[in-house]
Design a protein around this motif. Structure first.
Motif, PDB file in Angstrom:
ATOM      1  N   ASP A  45       0.832  -1.204   0.000  1.00 11.76           N
ATOM      2  CA  ASP A  45       0.000   0.000   0.000  1.00 11.76           C
ATOM      3  C   ASP A  45       0.868   1.255   0.000  1.00 11.76           C
ATOM      4  OD1 ASP A  45      -2.343  -1.423  -0.014  1.00 11.76           O
ATOM      5  OD2 ASP A  45      -2.776  -1.161   2.117  1.00 11.76           O
ATOM      6  N   LEU A  46       1.931   1.241   0.796  1.00 14.87           N
ATOM      7  CA  LEU A  46       2.820   2.394   0.896  1.00 14.87           C
ATOM      8  C   LEU A  46       3.563   2.627  -0.414  1.00 14.87           C
ATOM      9  CD1 LEU A  46       3.930   4.541   2.912  1.00 14.87           C
ATOM     10  CD2 LEU A  46       5.823   2.960   3.333  1.00 14.87           C
ATOM     11  N   ALA A  47       4.089   1.565  -0.998  1.00 12.81           N
ATOM     12  CA  ALA A  47       4.851   1.679  -2.242  1.00 12.81           C
ATOM     13  C   ALA A  47       4.001   2.251  -3.364  1.00 12.81           C
ATOM     14  CB  ALA A  47       5.401   0.315  -2.646  1.00 12.81           C
ATOM     15  N   GLU A  48       2.748   1.844  -3.404  1.00 12.83           N
ATOM     16  CA  GLU A  48       1.851   2.282  -4.468  1.00 12.83           C
ATOM     17  C   GLU A  48       1.693   3.797  -4.496  1.00 12.83           C
ATOM     18  OE1 GLU A  48      -2.868   1.776  -5.570  1.00 12.83           O
ATOM     19  OE2 GLU A  48      -1.850   0.108  -4.586  1.00 12.83           O
ATOM     20  N   ALA A 273       2.854  10.132   1.134  1.00 18.39           N
ATOM     21  CA  ALA A 273       2.043   8.920   0.986  1.00 18.39           C
ATOM     22  C   ALA A 273       1.058   8.768   2.141  1.00 18.39           C
ATOM     23  CB  ALA A 273       2.947   7.693   0.901  1.00 18.39           C
ATOM     24  N   LEU A 274       1.487   9.138   3.333  1.00 17.48           N
ATOM     25  CA  LEU A 274       0.634   8.975   4.509  1.00 17.48           C
ATOM     26  C   LEU A 274      -0.565   9.917   4.494  1.00 17.48           C
ATOM     27  CD1 LEU A 274       3.250   8.479   7.384  1.00 17.48           C
ATOM     28  CD2 LEU A 274       2.225   6.791   5.856  1.00 17.48           C
ATOM     29  N   GLY A 287      -7.868  -1.076  10.362  1.00 13.91           N
ATOM     30  CA  GLY A 287      -7.588  -0.808  11.772  1.00 13.91           C
ATOM     31  C   GLY A 287      -6.231  -0.199  12.023  1.00 13.91           C
ATOM     32  N   SER A 288      -5.473   0.102  10.973  1.00 11.66           N
ATOM     33  CA  SER A 288      -4.143   0.690  11.136  1.00 11.66           C
ATOM     34  C   SER A 288      -4.256   2.165  11.497  1.00 11.66           C
ATOM     35  CB  SER A 288      -3.334   0.565   9.840  1.00 11.66           C
ATOM     36  OG  SER A 288      -3.178  -0.784   9.480  1.00 11.66           O
ATOM     37  N   VAL A 289      -3.342   2.625  12.332  1.00 10.00           N
ATOM     38  CA  VAL A 289      -3.299   4.029  12.728  1.00 10.00           C
ATOM     39  C   VAL A 289      -2.085   4.672  12.063  1.00 10.00           C
ATOM     40  CG1 VAL A 289      -3.100   5.645  14.654  1.00 10.00           C
ATOM     41  CG2 VAL A 289      -4.379   3.501  14.948  1.00 10.00           C
ATOM     42  N   ILE A 290      -2.318   5.671  11.232  1.00  7.92           N
ATOM     43  CA  ILE A 290      -1.214   6.335  10.535  1.00  7.92           C
ATOM     44  C   ILE A 290      -0.447   7.219  11.513  1.00  7.92           C
ATOM     45  CG2 ILE A 290      -0.656   8.011   8.733  1.00  7.92           C
ATOM     46  CD1 ILE A 290      -3.049   6.923   7.164  1.00  7.92           C
ATOM     47  N   ILE A 291       0.859   7.101  11.495  1.00  9.82           N
ATOM     48  CA  ILE A 291       1.707   7.886  12.403  1.00  9.82           C
ATOM     49  C   ILE A 291       1.641   9.361  12.017  1.00  9.82           C
ATOM     50  CG2 ILE A 291       4.068   8.249  13.232  1.00  9.82           C
ATOM     51  CD1 ILE A 291       2.845   5.609  14.164  1.00  9.82           C
ATOM     52  N   SER A 292       1.472  10.218  13.011  1.00  5.83           N
ATOM     53  CA  SER A 292       1.380  11.650  12.741  1.00  5.83           C
ATOM     54  C   SER A 292       2.219  12.475  13.703  1.00  5.83           C
ATOM     55  CB  SER A 292      -0.087  12.106  12.824  1.00  5.83           C
ATOM     56  OG  SER A 292      -0.618  11.833  14.117  1.00  5.83           O
ATOM     57  N   ASP A 293       3.067  11.809  14.498  1.00  8.15           N
ATOM     58  CA  ASP A 293       3.867  12.527  15.484  1.00  8.15           C
ATOM     59  C   ASP A 293       5.323  12.619  15.040  1.00  8.15           C
ATOM     60  OD1 ASP A 293       5.116  10.023  16.219  1.00  8.15           O
ATOM     61  OD2 ASP A 293       3.350   9.576  17.427  1.00  8.15           O
ATOM     62  N   ALA A 294       6.203  12.988  15.960  1.00  3.26           N
ATOM     63  CA  ALA A 294       7.604  13.233  15.638  1.00  3.26           C
ATOM     64  C   ALA A 294       8.332  12.000  15.130  1.00  3.26           C
ATOM     65  CB  ALA A 294       8.332  13.792  16.867  1.00  3.26           C
ATOM     66  N   ARG A 295       7.774  10.822  15.357  1.00  2.00           N
ATOM     67  CA  ARG A 295       8.434   9.592  14.913  1.00  2.00           C
ATOM     68  C   ARG A 295       8.406   9.418  13.394  1.00  2.00           C
ATOM     69  NH1 ARG A 295       5.249   5.237  18.159  1.00  2.00           N
ATOM     70  NH2 ARG A 295       3.584   6.629  17.444  1.00  2.00           N
ATOM     71  N   LEU A 296       7.753  10.337  12.706  1.00  2.00           N
ATOM     72  CA  LEU A 296       7.826  10.376  11.244  1.00  2.00           C
ATOM     73  C   LEU A 296       9.228  10.728  10.771  1.00  2.00           C
ATOM     74  CD1 LEU A 296       4.530  12.275  10.325  1.00  2.00           C
ATOM     75  CD2 LEU A 296       5.154   9.986   9.544  1.00  2.00           C
TER      76      LEU A 296
END
Length: 324
Positions: A45-48, A273-274, A287-296
């Motif tokens: 999904d990410l690569a696409e 992409a996110l 059910g996945s939670v997209i990262i939106s904090d500093a860990r990006l």
């Protein structure tokens, strides 16, 4: 001396031009697990959508399974540091140092950290014939069947293995763990009733829950999830296991010494992409939670992995489950 200076300047300009043109060929993302599994789904999904920010360059997925993800990670650690071989790995990046005594790479030293992308909660599910219909009934059934419960996992170091370890430790019940060579065969035997329970990622269990093919008891997130099938499930914390939380985060890595100009381009493509509506919709459905904090960002990603190494090490060592 003047000639040497000119040569150095020319070389720098050429290197800069080469980086500016990245990517000039297909990029490979190594997934250290079998095709069709939860991590593979995230990677595809990410690569696409990442390719849209990288000149529509092809991004290939290379499934290099085995040894709890360490074979694929080793391949990337030893690859040329040019940005054309990347790794998408889950929580196993942090647990492998405690699980494997003879790894061919050093987690915190042999990679460039490019950022986390998604955090996938887990679901505690059971075979269709299990007599329990909710978590309270399951807890009673587990207590009444101590020593006779089979708990499936996708192999040493897999997400389901780790969740199972923490669950047994928390409820203080030892179960017969049944390792498989991947998520798919473990799920097949759960559906067939050969094993009793499994704790696996929502990316792998949601469709089975929606179809009513397994019994679902709880999620491992800090709060309830969205989605028709998952929103009905309590968290394990709600169900009485206070503080129980397991998220199977996924991050992107490059070989150590990959040029910063290249890793910056990859990180930017990853962040774009996110935010892609289609990607967001697919992840929410699973059910996945997209990262939106500093860990990006790479530096915080690395700090987080180090903290996870410190968190999981004692749990794994207490269970005494290692591999050479």
């Amino acid at each position: 001396m003047k000639k040497l200076l000119l040569t150095g300047v020319a070389a720098s300009l050429c290197a800069g031009a080469a980086l500016a043109e990245y990517p000039e060929k297909a990029i490979t993302i190594v997934v250290p697990f079998a095709a069709g599994g939860p991590t593979d789904k995230v990677a595809r999904d990410l690569a696409e959508v990442m390719r849209k920010s990288l000149g529509n360059q092809t991004i290939l997925i290379d499934n290099v399974g085995g040894a709890g993800g360490t074979l694929g990670a080793t391949k990337v650690a030893k690859a040329a540091p040019d940005g054309y071989t990347l790794l998408l790995h889950h929580i196993g990046m942090a647990t492998a140092p405690a699980l494997y005594r003879n790894m061919q790479y050093k987690t915190l030293e042999d990679f460039e950290y490019l950022g986390l992308v998604v955090d996938v909660p887990m679901t505690l599910i059971g075979k269709p014939s299990l007599p329990a219909n909710n978590y309270a009934e399951l807890a009673k059934w587990i207590d009444a069947n101590r020593g006779k419960i089979n708990l499936a996992n996708a192999g040493l170091g897999s997400a389901s293995h780790l969740c199972g370890l923490l669950y047994q430790s928390t409820v203080k019940v030892d179960m017969v763990t049944v390792p498989y060579k991947g998520t798919a065969p473990a799920m097949t035997d759960l559906l067939g009733g050969q094993v009793d329970l499994m704790c696996d990622q929502t990316t792998n269990t949601t469709s089975q829950i929606e179809a009513g093919k397994v019994k679902a008891f709880a999620v491992t997130s800090s709060k309830r999830l969205s989605g028709a099938a998952l929103s009905k499930l309590p968290t394990l914390d709600e169900a009485g296991l206070k503080g129980f939380q397991v998220g199977i985060w996924h991050g992107v890595y490059a070989p150590k010494n990959t040029p910063k100009a290249v890793t910056d381009k990859i990180n930017a493509a990853m962040k774009n992409a996110l935010k892609d509506p289609d990607f967001m919709k697919r992840q929410e459905a699973l059910g996945s939670v997209i990262i939106s904090d500093a860990r990006l960002n790479g530096a915080e990603h690395k700090k987080f992995v180090e903290s996870e190494i410190n968190r999981w090490g004692p749990v794994i060592k207490a269970a005494g489950q290692y591999a050479d």
